[in-house]
Design an enzyme around this catalytic site. Structure first.
Site, PDB file in Angstrom:
ATOM      1  N   PHE A 234       0.826  -1.219   0.000  1.00  0.00           N
ATOM      2  CA  PHE A 234       0.000   0.000   0.000  1.00  0.00           C
ATOM      3  C   PHE A 234       0.854   1.261   0.000  1.00  0.00           C
ATOM      4  CE2 PHE A 234      -1.983  -3.422   2.559  1.00  0.00           C
ATOM      5  CZ  PHE A 234      -2.864  -3.853   1.587  1.00  0.00           C
ATOM      6  N   ASN A 625      -8.208  -9.474 -16.037  1.00  0.00           N
ATOM      7  CA  ASN A 625      -8.756 -10.643 -15.356  1.00  0.00           C
ATOM      8  C   ASN A 625      -9.919 -10.142 -14.501  1.00  0.00           C
ATOM      9  OD1 ASN A 625      -9.317 -12.524 -13.213  1.00  0.00           O
ATOM     10  ND2 ASN A 625      -7.406 -13.571 -13.692  1.00  0.00           N
ATOM     11  N   THR A 628      -9.535 -10.969 -10.539  1.00  0.00           N
ATOM     12  CA  THR A 628      -8.558 -10.228  -9.729  1.00  0.00           C
ATOM     13  C   THR A 628      -8.832  -8.724  -9.792  1.00  0.00           C
ATOM     14  OG1 THR A 628      -6.966 -10.234 -11.555  1.00  0.00           O
ATOM     15  CG2 THR A 628      -6.759 -11.992  -9.924  1.00  0.00           C
ATOM     16  N   GLN A 632      -9.466  -6.086  -6.629  1.00  0.00           N
ATOM     17  CA  GLN A 632      -8.829  -4.784  -6.415  1.00  0.00           C
ATOM     18  C   GLN A 632      -9.870  -3.724  -6.097  1.00  0.00           C
ATOM     19  OE1 GLN A 632      -5.218  -3.487  -7.907  1.00  0.00           O
ATOM     20  NE2 GLN A 632      -5.331  -4.687  -9.757  1.00  0.00           N
ATOM     21  N   LYS A 695      -5.925   1.093 -17.481  1.00  0.00           N
ATOM     22  CA  LYS A 695      -5.677   2.404 -16.880  1.00  0.00           C
ATOM     23  C   LYS A 695      -5.303   2.335 -15.398  1.00  0.00           C
ATOM     24  CE  LYS A 695      -9.407   4.770 -18.503  1.00  0.00           C
ATOM     25  NZ  LYS A 695     -10.146   6.002 -18.887  1.00  0.00           N
ATOM     26  N   GLY A 698      -5.441  -0.122  -8.814  1.00  0.00           N
ATOM     27  CA  GLY A 698      -5.070  -0.283  -7.407  1.00  0.00           C
ATOM     28  C   GLY A 698      -5.570   0.838  -6.521  1.00  0.00           C
ATOM     29  N   GLU A 699      -5.547   2.047  -6.987  1.00  0.00           N
ATOM     30  CA  GLU A 699      -5.858   3.185  -6.129  1.00  0.00           C
ATOM     31  C   GLU A 699      -7.234   3.783  -6.427  1.00  0.00           C
ATOM     32  OE1 GLU A 699      -2.169   4.763  -5.217  1.00  0.00           O
ATOM     33  OE2 GLU A 699      -1.197   3.494  -6.667  1.00  0.00           O
TER      34      GLU A 699
END
Lengths: 733, 150
Positions: A234, A625, A628, A632, A695, A698-699
């Site tokens: 993180f 995917n 997954t 996220q 694009k 994660g955040e």
């Protein structure tokens, strides 16, 4: 197509059986244990160490202090400017700073001896919290690594604000927050002469390799960094913090492999945190909701200048979020006697969008306007700050689909107007955005004689699914079932890749993998045509493709095995590289977007706040995917619930000591805090953004969450909370 | 000191102060059990002792003598995953995987205890296991699925 399919994580079996090996778990023969000792004052000098007791304890091999620590070098250039060598002098600048390392034969003995190390200090004056020093705010010297200025403006923000018929002015604050990955930072370091091998938990093995080489004054090639699994980062494992270096230092001193694992308490002063922010926002708006002027002034907490500089870039999203001709943003720092802050999931965007999207909600309330209508009124068709078209932007559809999914139409406009028995019900929303980043990366494709493919890159899988999605990309490129593709990463001997931060791994490493696949395919086809000679006379490479371990085209088929047998080689290895266009070649503004919705229930009698539903619809580019990617999204939204309602690092002003440096009192979301989550991705392949079309995820799902919840709390109760986290006591005000 | 771990006798030379968690990870080579906080707050170190879930960081190894310790490594039968492991894999009930062994050990016990009757009950009874990646929604799905099949 295998890419996009919701296939199970390829490292899943290792993770559910306990076979996945994290940094501290490698069985290196003769390893001994190091434990860090940290300062108990916030500022001053170490006057001396009383080590007699600790040195006499059983199993103790060495106690390393600034008095006897080997000198570390910075002249080779420590690549991450924020990383400061430790144990190099006697100055203390924050409580919890590393002051000694104890090495012993066993973990228990090292812990016991570390507890027996006594220090004498000459205490100095300390400024331990930001609140008392806001008047000393200063301009960052190296904002965004010098790539841009801390202040920017367009139009006439002051004049247009003064002339605006409706004006909103508010100050929002966010606290210091700690990443708290479940795996503590851990390093095993082993020297063989001048060659160093470290098994360390890191988001960037390339950075770790460069930092360690620099610190010890050895060639990069002599440092090997191994990290096949990361137990969460993180942002806290993005830089190579001192403990990794200190493990290597200790190993050099005792001439044995050394394992150094931080305690949970030490995790609060050893690897950064999201700094506290104070953000002032001023918005001028026309009666029909048209934004006339936006101003966003952000101050974030810094440590002492000795440790470098980190700025929480809170106002960058504000620049491009809405079409508004007049705008100004500033970034300032306040130095205090605390450790160095760092990137934490959606650095800048998460606290910044909390502020600006709360302020937009306040504008909607002032105008008695629907919050989505207000946002659509000011929809930015192009990037208003960079004056570039977006590579793709489907935010309008995110609002529409999110509203439909959430049942936004059921929301009544007035705050405190929806009830369910004793519960006040609130519905809130916010926009989310995060830049699409890409950094130079390399990958190697090994075509094996049996037709299988190995993908290699010196990246790392934080749990985002890198092992899986890189295999999916390569499987499609070679027409192979995914079982025949193996992915190797987490080793600095592999082609270099950037830090896994800024949601950039798929765009960076995926593009390199695609480039390597193409080169490998071209190479194999050229080999086949050459080998076939007259039989395939006139064959055009463009007519061929790879399928199931063979080159296939109009004149026939040739297996890779045949070709390699003729050459007496076991594999054909090809490296591919990818990098983003240079600054001057930039033709588009690259951003992911989303619309986030929250329903909260606030107990009208006790003030208890519960999140009862979350919906997010995101424009994150191509999905590699579906399974997954979905993980996220729900993960980011869950992290955002923590930011909104729970997380806050508390400092004792007198001593500068963190008083909740544990995972019981630094409260993070647990299972019972998280309701049903609906998270959707629009199909939005964006090959303008990068060759993969993704694009970054994660955040993004974290960014709008806190504002959506804060806005829902206001809608439920009529209480506007501008200081995170929102707590029960705010509801009783 | 002799421990019974996953049906096998493990003979270790340990100090009285050694926790069961450190005994497993640092002495027995069983690193599937994770250390997240070492203070009983996070659940990553959850194992079963005589079928009950306990946090091994707050359990002295000496206290586990004569009892049956089961860790994540002892859950599958050879190559056949335990239904809970298979459900976690299928539901993607993790990201980084570090809390996962503890989550699964808790989840297996939870079902045996009869505490997986509803999503709300699962959420409440799994709240001693922190997942910082935020996979809770998938963890609930995995447990619901595995409990239904059990």
């Amino acid at each position: 197509m295998i890419t996009g399919q919701p296939i199970d994580r390829r490292d899943g079996r290792q993770k559910v059986t306990g076979a996945a090996t994290y940094a501290a778990e490698f069985a290196i023969p003769a390893t001994v244990h190091a434990v860090l000792v940290q300062s108990t004052i916030a500022a001053g000098q170490i006057a001396g160490f009383d080590l007699a007791v600790a040195q006499g304890m059983p199993g103790v091999l060495a106690i390393i202090t600034p008095d006897n620590a080997p000198k570390l070098s910075t002249k080779g250039g420590v690549p991450q400017a924020i990383t400061q060598p430790a144990l190099q002098d006697l100055e203390v600048i924050y409580n919890g700073q590393h002051v000694a390392i104890v090495v012993a034969e066993t973990l228990e003995r090292a812990q016991a001896a570390a507890a027996a190390v006594k220090l004498r200090y000459t205490e100095g004056e300390a400024q331990t919290t930001m609140e008392g020093a806001l008047d000393q705010a200063y301009v960052p010297k190296n904002f965004r690594n010098g790539q841009r200025k801390p202040d920017s403006s367009r139009g006439d923000p002051a004049g247009s604000f003064a002339a605006a018929p409706v004006r909103i002015r508010a100050t929002y604050t966010t606290p210091n927050e700690h990443h708290n990955p479940m795996e503590p930072h851990a390093t095993i370091a082993a020297w063989d002469g001048d060659r160093l091998t470290v098994w360390t938990s890191t988001q960037g093995i390339s950075g770790a390799q460069a930092t360690l080489a620099g610190m010890f004054g050895i060639e990069k090639a002599n440092v090997r960094v191994i990290c096949p699994f990361v137990g969460g980062g993180f942002g806290s494992k993005g830089s190579t913090w001192p403990p990794a270096t200190l493990a290597a230092m200790a190993a050099r001193v005792v001439k044995r492999p050394v394992k150094l694992v931080l305690s949970r308490a030490q995790m609060f002063t050893s690897n950064g945190f999201r700094p506290m922010t104070v953000q002032k926002i001023a918005i001028g708006v026309a009666n029909d909701g048209t934004l006339l002027s936006v101003r966003h002034d952000g101050i974030s907490q810094m440590s002492m200048p000795k440790l470098g500089e980190f700025v929480e870039p809170v106002a960058l999203a504000t620049e491009m979020l809405y079409a508004c001709p007049n705008l100004a943003v500033t970034h300032r720092l306040v130095g205090v006697n605390q450790g160095l802050p760092t990137y934490m999931r959606a650095p800048g965007e998460a606290p910044g969008v909390f502020a600006i999207e709360s302020a937009m909600d306040e504008v909607a309330v002032a105008l008695k306007m629907d919050p989505i209508v207000l946002r659509l009124k000011n929809y930015a068709e192009t990037d208003p700050h960079e004056n570039l078209p977006f590579s793709s932007k489907r935010l309008r559809e995110c609002y529409e689909q999110g509203a439909a999914e959430f049942g936004w139409a059921r929301r009544t406009l007035e705050p405190r107007s929806m009830r369910d028995g004793d519960w006040l019900v609130g519905m809130g929303m916010a926009t989310s955005t995060y830049p699409t980043n890409q950094s130079p990366a390399s990958a190697r494709i090994r075509l094996m004689a049996n037709g299988n493919v190995v993908v290699q890159s010196g990246t790392q899988d934080l749990g985002t699914g890198t092992y899986t999605v890189m295999a999916q990309l390569a499987a499609d490129e070679f027409g192979l079932p995914i079982e025949r593709v193996r992915v190797e990463l987490g080793d600095s001997r592999l082609p270099s890749a950037p830090v896994s931060g800024g949601s950039q791994t798929v765009a960076s490493v995926g593009s390199a993998v695609l480039a390597a696949c193409k080169l490998a395919r071209d190479h194999a086809i050229a080999m086949a045509i050459s080998d076939a000679g007259d039989r395939w006379a006139g064959a055009k490479p463009a007519d061929f493709h790879l399928e199931n371990g063979a080159v296939v085209g109009p004149p026939g088929r040739m297996t890779l095995g045949e070709m390699m047998a003729r050459r007496n080689v076991e594999s054909v290895d090809v490296q591919g590289d990818a990098k983003p266009p240079g600054k001057d070649d930039k033709t588009h503004s690259l951003h992911a977007f989303g619309a986030q919705f929250a329903e909260v229930r606030v107990d009208s009698l006790t003030g208890e706040i519960r999140v009862s539903r979350l919906v997010g619809v995101f424009d994150g580019g191509r999905v590699l995917n579906a399974k997954t990617a979905h993980s996220q999204l729900i993960g980011g939204m869950t992290f955002g619930v923590g930011m909104a309602l729970l997380e806050e690092t508390l400092v004792d002003e007198a001593t500068g000591r963190i008083v909740n440096a544990n995972i019981s009192e630094y409260v993070v979301p647990v299972n019972a805090d998280i309701p049903v989550i609906t998270a959707k991705l629009l199909e939005a392949d964006d090959r303008v953004a990068n060759p993969v079309g993704a694009k970054g995820l994660g955040e993004l799902p974290m960014v709008g969450m806190a504002a959506a919840i804060a806005n829902a709390v206001f809608h439920a109760t009529g209480i506007r909370v501008r200081d995170l986290p929102i707590r029960l006591d705010d509801m009783l005000a | 000191m002799v421990l019974q771990v996953n049906g096998q006798r493990v003979s270790l030379s340990l100090e009285p102060r050694t926790s069961l968690l450190d005994a497993l990870r640092e002495y027995a080579g069983l690193t599937g059990t994770k250390k997240g906080c070492d203070r009983g707050s996070c659940g990553a170190c959850t194992v079963h002792i005589d079928g009950r879930r306990v946090v091994s960081c707050l359990t002295l190894a000496a206290r586990a003598q004569g009892k049956a310790v089961t860790t994540i490594e002892g859950l599958a039968s050879g190559d056949d995953l335990h239904p809970m492991q298979a459900a976690f894999l299928h539901h993607d009930a993790y990201q980084c995987g570090y809390c996962t062994p503890g989550q699964i050990m808790s989840a297996v016990a939870l079902v045996q205890e009869g505490h997986a009757g509803s999503d709300a009950e699962i959420r409440e009874n799994m709240s001693g296991n922190i997942c910082r990646c935020g996979a809770y929604a998938n963890i609930v799905g995995a447990i619901r699925d595995a409990a239904g099949r059990a």
